[in-house]
Design an enzyme around this catalytic site. Structure first.
Site, PDB file in Angstrom:
ATOM      1  N   ASP A 161       0.829  -1.200   0.000  1.00  0.00           N
ATOM      2  CA  ASP A 161       0.000   0.000   0.000  1.00  0.00           C
ATOM      3  C   ASP A 161       0.867   1.255   0.000  1.00  0.00           C
ATOM      4  OD1 ASP A 161      -2.210  -1.637   0.183  1.00  0.00           O
ATOM      5  OD2 ASP A 161      -2.367  -1.448   2.373  1.00  0.00           O
ATOM      6  N   ASP A 190      -0.432  -3.446  -4.463  1.00  0.00           N
ATOM      7  CA  ASP A 190      -1.741  -3.596  -3.840  1.00  0.00           C
ATOM      8  C   ASP A 190      -2.481  -2.263  -3.927  1.00  0.00           C
ATOM      9  OD1 ASP A 190      -3.885  -4.774  -2.598  1.00  0.00           O
ATOM     10  OD2 ASP A 190      -2.963  -4.927  -0.641  1.00  0.00           O
ATOM     11  N   ASP A 194      -5.481   2.693   1.579  1.00  0.00           N
ATOM     12  CA  ASP A 194      -6.280   1.677   2.268  1.00  0.00           C
ATOM     13  C   ASP A 194      -6.536   2.040   3.728  1.00  0.00           C
ATOM     14  OD1 ASP A 194      -6.256   0.255  -0.068  1.00  0.00           O
ATOM     15  OD2 ASP A 194      -5.450  -1.585   0.802  1.00  0.00           O
ATOM     16  N   ARG A 243     -11.808  -0.241  -7.249  1.00  0.00           N
ATOM     17  CA  ARG A 243     -11.649   0.287  -5.897  1.00  0.00           C
ATOM     18  C   ARG A 243     -11.330   1.782  -5.894  1.00  0.00           C
ATOM     19  NH1 ARG A 243      -8.486  -4.453  -2.392  1.00  0.00           N
ATOM     20  NH2 ARG A 243      -9.777  -6.188  -3.114  1.00  0.00           N
TER      21      ARG A 243
END
Length: 517
Positions: A161, A190, A194, A243
């Site tokens: 992340d 990734d 997040d 996302r």
């Protein structure tokens, strides 16, 4: 995600030389550090001020960032860390201390509070190195680039992340940052942004997220529903598979963002999440809003959005797109004030404002980008002859400048370098122009921790921005604007320089006092 886009370009790597004292230099305290003020949900729950009111530190390595955190009196002592240059694995090591909990290979903001990290100078790049927040609160991250953070391959950092938050994180404002990867999960990357395991009251504003399989998520699984109260506004999501973000439970406010080339899905509200989605601009994308890849439905309130060349898939057992004619299926009450730009001007506003190194420009809510007001008053621009006199700052101890030497970059006619160390504030030194430097020097190393710059009576306000420099090493000890008292970490040096970088008219220094404490 499911695939990587071949059009993504890898970011170039960079190397950097570690600065003096592990790349850290102390600056003068400031009443506020970040530019502008927090917006959105970061203003709730007591607000987000970061390191405002604390010491300011300059860092050019990851180790120096950790050292600054570990050098505080406590884990909650306010601090602003101004970052310059490239932060990478080669210059980021664990530092130990009672006020920190750091680790190698990641910028670790763990079990701490009241911190601002802001990029300054020509830019701050976290290259293949993520920023991790855990059990922390009141954090500001502004004007930095985080790129190519991997969870597999080499080197790895932060679970892949760019910025990751987890485990009871509260009140975070991430503003004017650029978060980018060079592919999807199969290439080792990734999420870009997040939040999981009880992360709340977060705002992401005026930022760029691009070239990644995954933009970011709120909640790590369908059972991780303790996150929420997150605002996303004036961000650019570009060349992302999915996302943007993925919402699992909680509440999100998503407005005035520009979405370009979302390949598989966009805002994915699921597991009971509720999103207010207004005045965004979606272009050349697929399934930009709905519930995807699960039967656990989420909800949305929509208004004022523009859908430009957006395609929609058919509904299925785990696929519930909101389009082709999105309508609201919930209502969301927003507790803070905000101003909406019209969706039609969002692409242009976001182009001018979003990302690191864009001048920290913001929108005024009427499609007109502008530079935010400074958080500290600017130096006076009144003519020297009309500036009111001010009371000189109090002093204690021995003025080490008395009996020392002095020199400088230049001097105006009728002035002298020695006038700044003669104890007489009615005499002064001025540079030949509007900028210049003046130094105090000794025959051997002398310990100094405080400087007082005095302007002659009747000329207050002429000195603008300045830097205080350890002339022996070139390290910046402090920076600011205007005359007065300057404190910094005690330093042994043989020459100290006051460098005037701007002024209103011709600046005058009556006394350049130095003290050991």
């Amino acid at each position: 995600m499911r695939r990587a886009d071949a059009r993504r370009l890898p970011a170039a790597l960079a190397t950097v030389t570690v600065g003096v004292a592990a790349g850290v230099a102390l600056q003068s305290p400031r009443p506020a550090a970040a530019v502008g003020a927090a917006t959105g949900y970061a203003t709730q729950n007591g607000g987000t001020t970061g390191g405002a009111g604390g010491q300011t530190v300059r860092a050019s390595t990851g180790t120096a960032i950790h050292a600054a955190l570990c050098g505080r009196a406590s884990s909650s002592t306010p601090i602003t860390i101004e970052v310059t240059g490239t932060i990478n694995h080669g210059n980021t090591s664990k530092v130990s201390g009672s006020s920190c909990n750091t680790a190698d290979g990641v910028i670790e903001l763990k079990q701490i509070s009241n911190v601002t990290i802001i990029g300054v100078g020509s830019g701050a790049v976290f290259d293949q190195l993520g920023i991790h927040l855990r059990d922390s609160s009141n954090i500001i991250i502004q004007n930095v680039t985080v790129r190519n953070v991997k969870k597999s391959g080499s080197p790895t950092s932060n679970g892949g992340d760019a910025i990751g938050m987890e485990s009871t994180v509260r009140n975070v404002w991430v503003d004017h940052v650029t978060l980018e990867a060079s592919g999807g999960e199969s290439e080792g990357y990734d999420g870009l942004f997040d939040m999981k395991d009880n992360t709340q009251y977060v705002t992401l504003s005026y930022s760029v997220l691009r070239n990644s399989g995954r933009g970011g998520l709120i909640g790590s699984s369908e059972s991780d529903l303790s996150n929420g109260f997150v605002t996303f506004h004036h961000n650019l999501y570009e060349n992302i598979d999915s996302r943007t973000p993925l919402l699992r439970g909680g509440i999100a406010h998503i407005y005035n963002n520009h979405y370009v080339s979302l390949h598989e899905s966009g805002i994915n509200s699921r597991a009971g999440a509720r999103a207010k989605v207004e005045n965004n601009y979606f272009r050349n994308s697929k399934d930009v809003l709905g519930t995807f890849y699960t039967s656990e439905r989420g909800y949305w309130q929509v208004s004022g959005n523009t859908f430009d060349n957006v395609t929609w898939s058919s509904a299925g057992s785990e696929n519930y797109p909101a389009g082709p004619n999105p309508t609201s299926n919930t209502t969301v009450s927003i507790p803070y004030a905000y101003r909406l730009d019209a969706a039609s001007c969002v692409p242009d506003v976001v182009r001018q404002t979003a990302g690191a190194n864009t001048g920290l420009r913001v929108s005024d809510g009427s499609c007109s980008p502008q530079t935010p007001p400074p958080t500290t008053p600017p130096p006076s621009t009144a003519p020297p002859t009309t500036a009111p006199p001010t009371t000189p700052p109090p002093t204690s101890g021995t003025n080490l400048s008395l009996g020392a030497g002095a020199d400088g970059s230049s001097k105006a006619g009728g002035t002298s370098y020695g006038n700044v160390r003669d104890g007489d504030n009615s005499t002064w030194w001025s540079p030949a122009g509007s900028t210049g430097s003046i130094s105090i020097k000794w025959g051997s190393a002398t310990r100094v921790s405080r400087v007082v710059i005095r302007e002659p009576s009747g000329t207050q306000g002429s000195i603008g921005s300045w830097q205080l420099v350890n002339h022996d090493t070139g390290a910046v000890l402090a920076s600011g604007s205007g005359a007065g008292a300057i404190t910094f970490s005690a330093t042994a040096l043989s020459k100290i320089t006051f460098k005037i970088n701007s002024s209103s008219g011709t600046p005058r220094v009556g006394e350049f006092e130095t003290y050991a404490s």
